[in-house]
Each structure stands twice: as C-alpha cells, then as structure tokens.
Design an enzyme around this catalytic site. Structure first.
Site, PDB file in Angstrom:
ATOM      1  NE  ARG A  58      -5.608  -4.923 -20.167  1.00 16.06           N
ATOM      2  CZ  ARG A  58      -6.002  -4.448 -21.356  1.00 16.06           C
ATOM      3  NH1 ARG A  58      -6.871  -3.487 -21.448  1.00 16.06           N
ATOM      4  NH2 ARG A  58      -5.515  -4.989 -22.452  1.00 16.06           N
ATOM      5  CG  ASP A 111      -7.743   9.813 -24.714  1.00 15.81           C
ATOM      6  OD1 ASP A 111      -6.736   9.063 -24.719  1.00 15.81           O
ATOM      7  OD2 ASP A 111      -8.875   9.440 -24.354  1.00 15.81           O
ATOM      8  CE  LYS A 133      -6.493   1.445 -25.515  1.00 17.40           C
ATOM      9  NZ  LYS A 133      -7.541   2.484 -25.590  1.00 17.40           N
ATOM     10  CB  THR A 191      -4.078   3.272 -22.452  1.00 18.09           C
ATOM     11  OG1 THR A 191      -3.657   3.257 -23.812  1.00 18.09           O
ATOM     12  CG2 THR A 191      -5.553   3.604 -22.378  1.00 18.09           C
ATOM     13  CE1 TYR A 241      -4.203   1.032  -0.293  1.00 17.93           C
ATOM     14  CE2 TYR A 241      -4.493  -1.068   0.818  1.00 17.93           C
ATOM     15  CZ  TYR A 241      -5.005  -0.029   0.062  1.00 17.93           C
ATOM     16  OH  TYR A 241      -6.310  -0.055  -0.332  1.00 17.93           O
ATOM     17  CD  GLU A 262      -4.671   5.141   0.821  1.00 12.53           C
ATOM     18  OE1 GLU A 262      -4.464   5.578   1.964  1.00 12.53           O
ATOM     19  OE2 GLU A 262      -5.770   4.719   0.449  1.00 12.53           O
TER      20      GLU A 262
END
Ligand SMILES: *Cc1c(COP(=O)(O)O)cnc(C)c1O
Length: 560
Positions: A382, A347, A376, A373, A201, A203
């Site tokens: 991903r 984008d 691609k 992303t 974790y 954060e």
C-alpha cells in the site's frame, strides 16, 4: 543435477565422510557448510546455513547431521519452505520423500553407523515425491498455514490484534474479492513490508541522508528507483510518497499555487477524491474545473474536454480515475494539454499493473507527471510513486521531502522494490492480460444476465454495474453481495441521481481473483452468483446458501 547443502555439528561429524563419499559418487555438487572437526559448536548455526540455502534456492536440498537429529530438525523446520525430518531407516527416508517431499534430511550421528547413514541418504536421493493429489493437498495446507505462522508470536503478545488479522486471513480465503482497487500481494512483498527496515529513519534521498546508518536503506531505495524506471521507461522516479493521494499532492504543490486551475474528472464521474472533490485538500486549495463523460456513451468526450480546456486555461490537466472502465487516450490528452498550455498529469493508480504488463497504453512517454499507487493492479504494498520528466525531478523531490513528508517508510520501499521486480518478470504480462480477459468475461456474463454496465463493458480490470437500472441501490446491492461472500463496493455511476452514500452502481474488478488463479470459467460462475443474489436482494436464506458455496469455491484458489 541439483546442489545439496550439507551441515553438521560436532556430533554429526562422525558420519559426514560417508555422506560426502556417497554424494561424490553420484556426481552431486555439495555446498559443505561445516563444521570440519569434532570441536563443540552450536548446531543451530549450521541448520541456518543449510536452510537459508534451501529456501533461497542456492541449494536444491539439504542434509543436516547432529548427535540425535532433534535439534537440527527443530531448527530447520523454523524456515518456511523447509520440510525437515530425522530418518533412521532407508524406508522412512523413502516414504518421507514420496509422501512428505522431505527437502532437508536429518541424520543422527550417535544412533546410526556411517554405512546406515549412506543407505538412508541413498534412499532419500532415489525416491521422488509422488505428487499425488492427497499428498500435494496436505503439503499445500502446510504452506498456507505459513500465513498464520508469520504472525504466531503476535498471538501471544497481542491476542486482540492477532485475532483480527487471523479473521481477515480467513475472510480472504473464503470470499471472492472483487474490489477493483485491491489485490493480494506475494509473500515476498509481505516479508519485505514486515521487515526490520521499519526501524530506520532516513530523511533525504540515497547518499544524501540526515541520519547515519543508511547504507542498506540506500540500497533498497536505489533498487526501487532503478526498477521502477526500467518497468515504466521513466526518466525520474520518486518512490517516497506514502500513498497515491500524497503523490498527487506532491505534484500539485510542486507545480501550482493555491487558487490555480486544475482540470480533472470529477469523483461522481469516475475520478478520485484528490482530483478536486470539495471535501478533499485538492478541492479546497485549487480552482477545480471538472470534466465529465458523455451522456450518450458514458465515455470521455475528448472534443468536449478540449473545448473546456481552451475555455478555462488550466495550469494542469489530470487524466485517470478510479471508476472509469475504458482505455484512456493519452495521446489526445497530451494534444489537449499542449493546445491549452497546460501541464499533463496522469494518475495511473488503478491501471499501473495493466500498463506495466503491456495491456494498456503507457502515459509515461507523453505526460509531464505520472502518479500512481502501488497496491492496485500493480500488486505491491500500500503506497505511492511519482514519475516525471528529468526537468521536474528536483522540484518533485524537494516537494515530497522536506515539503510534505518526513522520513520515508523504507520497509514499504523494500516491498515496492520487490513488487517492481515481480512486475518486470515475463509472467506479469500474462497476469495483466488475464486480468483484462477475466474482466471482459465477467462483464459479458453479467450483461448476459440482464445487467446494464456503464459504457456497455470494460477495456480494463474494472466495470461499473448500473444496478439502478435493475431497480436497486448500490448500497443494498453491495450489502447483499457481501452477505453472500462476494465483496465489491457501491459506487456512483455517471449522472447518478442517488447520494454518494447510496448510489446506483456497484464497482467490480478482477485483479485479486486473477492473482488467485481464477480464469474465464470462474468468472462465469461468479457472474451467476451475482445475478442470483441481485435478483433476490432480500432473500437472506439464498445469501447464506451462496455464502457456503462461495467459501468452498474460494478455498480452492489459494491466496498467496
Ligand atoms: C486509489 C487512488 C488514489 C489514491 O490512493 P491512496 O493510496 O488511497 O491515497 C489516487 N488516485 C486514483 C485515481 C486512485 O484510484
């Protein structure tokens, strides 16, 4: 001259001096990993030291010595990329080199004399791998089996999930993937993604976390940020978005209020769900004004977009899409945004790899925000990322965390860092150029077979085939291709009259095929199969025959 890593336990110590002497005589640099006396130690520790060096390249080859050779050989062959064998005669060592490319020689201190050990090692050093097709093919099969051995323990723990992953692996090997939004990541990316960092974790941001124990994930996130900045020439990068959609959401939430106007290309024209589709949060929370391509040439009509922007005064203009095959004019988008008093977000989800590889102009110097992303054309895990001007850095970071997300996926951050490093290498430019060259050739070949392509062709990695013009639906065309082992997707074409579940188009892209090493001649072969299938969509026997041909063809191009 290559360096050799040498390791031994107490049982191998007896023959070590003879080997060191031989290597010294040959002028070979030795990385001696110990042990240095006959006190009892665990052979596995020394196998590990040596094999890590061979796998990561610190040593060219390795030598391991123990009592019988068995333990060291077992331990060594656990490392993928290591080909270890116990050799008891010079002949075995020489054949092991020429046939099996042994890169870690294992010798048994209790079975051979120091003189024999030196003779065996000399034969091993003097014999090259013969590199013949038959031996090379067998070794390549061993490496490809590595993709299944990565998940071998899962087979025992969870046979059902294991079976699905094995099934998908075989599907990858035996089909041609032309889905424009997909790619095959490197083994290095998979390893980072599958690593223990999923346990952590963290954060917050590097150096400013809510949890302790973040030293190493801080390193990983800093590396990802620095590499992404270098790759795209960015002022500020946030690598925490879980995907492209959440990257877009973060920009909208950082800069806009619900009800504000966004201008974007609609989904049915080639945009993305997050560009204002009514079924998406973007369409539900914001006032969306959609721009279209021109009916004349199916390309963006920048004069029309400008007139629309001046009329609706959007707060934000979004450029980029999921099914637009042509180069985007970011200079023109910037000018339009300036005239309309709007922010500009690009984008680049689909074309990020082409931009990184220098075969599509970069929006980074022009846009206020660039979202993407990473899975691609960029060929990473991903995930998503946001690039922005320094003046928006705080607003973006605050919106991603704590605004939208909790803890970042640091195993994915690590995989992104690996992907950015790969994309920074000179050969990524060749890769990107080959993607585009392949797409061009596939488009030309399909046109040659009589198919109509939206906008007449492509400048990028993707194309939209108007199968409606050939009397088919996108749905039937994609299903027929799938039965033949060619995987694409149905896709609306601009001004489509069919429902989004049926459509008149098929979208095809070349990023995955290019990763496998397919080039222009393969594109022509694929176009031939596509034409055969689409000219006889209900001929299932033909599809079965082509499926077989495709499987044989695909297997020859290794998936990483
Ligand atoms: C793929 C894509 C996205 C979203 O990506 P996810 O990771 O699936 O959320 C966003 N924008 C565009 C233009 C895309 O093509």
């Amino acid at each position: 001259m290559m360096k050799i890593a040498l390791g031994n336990d107490h049982g191998g110590f007896k023959i070590k001096a003879a080997l060191l002497k031989l290597l010294r005589q040959r002028g070979i640099e030795v990385d001696d990993c110990g042990t240095f006396d006959t006190q009892s130690v665990d052979y596995s520790d020394y196998a590990r030291e040596v094999c890590e060096r061979v796998v990561d390249g610190r040593a060219g080859r390795g030598i391991l010595l123990c009592t019988t050779g068995t333990g060291m050989a077992i331990a060594a062959n656990r490392f993928s990329g290591v080909r270890a064998a116990v050799c008891d005669t010079p002949d075995r060592a020489a054949r092991g080199r020429s046939h099996n490319d042994i890169n870690v020689l294992v010798l048994a201190g209790a079975i051979i004399s120091p003189e024999e050990a030196a003779a065996i090692a000399a034969a091993w050093l003097d014999t090259p791998f013969d590199g013949g097709e038959r031996h090379a093919r067998r070794l390549q099969k061993i490496e490809r089996a590595g993709r299944l051995s990565e998940i071998a323990l899962l087979g025992r723990a969870d046979p059902e999930v294991h079976a699905a992953i094995v099934g998908h692996t075989v599907q990858e090997d035996t089909t041609i993937n032309l889905i424009a939004s997909e790619n095959y990541v490197s083994r290095a990316v998979r390893e980072a993604q599958g690593s223990v960092l999923t346990n952590k974790y963290s954060e917050g941001y590097p150096g400013k976390r809510w949890y302790s124990g973040c030293r190493f994930v801080d390193d990983v996130e800093r590396l990802a940020i620095e590499r992404a900045k270098a790759l795209f020439g960015a002022e500020h990068v946030n690598v925490q978005p879980h995907c492209g959609s959440s990257a877009n959401m973060a920009v909208y939430f950082a800069m806009l209020q619900p009800g504000d106007t966004i201008m974007a290309m609609s989904l049915d024209q080639g945009g993305h769900l997050t560009h204002g589709s009514p079924v998406n949060f973007s369409g539900r929370l914001f006032n969306i004004v959609s721009y279209k391509v021109s009916e004349r040439d199916e390309r963006l009509d920048y004069d029309a977009i400008e007139a629309q922007a001046l009329a609706c005064k959007p707060k934000l203009i979004v450029a980029g899409g999921s099914a637009y095959p042509r180069t985007l004019d970011f200079t023109r988008f910037r000018a339009i945004a300036d005239r309309a008093g709007a922010l500009l977000m690009v984008d680049m989800a689909h074309i990020a790899g082409l931009i990184a590889g220098g075969v599509h102009p970069s929006p980074v110097p022009l846009a206020d925000f660039v979202t993407s992303t990473t899975h691609k054309t960029l060929r990473g895990p991903r995930s998503g990322l946001i690039i922005c001007r320094e003046k928006y850095a705080q607003a973006i970071d605050k919106t991603v965390f704590p605004g939208l997300q909790g803890g970042p996926l640091q195993h994915t951050t690590a995989a992104k860092a690996v992907c950015f490093r790969e994309a920074l290498q000179p050969d990524f430019r060749d890769y990107a150029a080959q993607i585009v060259a392949n797409a061009r050739r596939l488009a030309e070949a399909l046109s040659g077979h009589g198919f109509r392509l939206v906008s007449g062709g492509t400048d990028t990695h993707l194309m939209l085939v108007n199968v409606g013009a050939s009397g088919l639906t996108g749905k039937d065309a994609a299903a027929a291709l799938d039965r033949a082992g060619i995987i694409g997707n149905k896709n609306a074409i601009p001004f489509d009259t069919k429902s989004p579940f049926v459509t008149s188009g098929v979208r095809l892209g070349t990023a995955s095929a290019t990763t496998r090493g397919m080039r222009e001649p393969e594109m022509e072969r694929i176009a031939g199969w596509i034409a055969e299938v689409l000219n006889h969509v209900s001929d299932e026997a033909l599809q079965v025959r082509i499926r077989q041909e495709v499987a044989g063809f695909a297997r020859a191009f290794a998936v990483p």
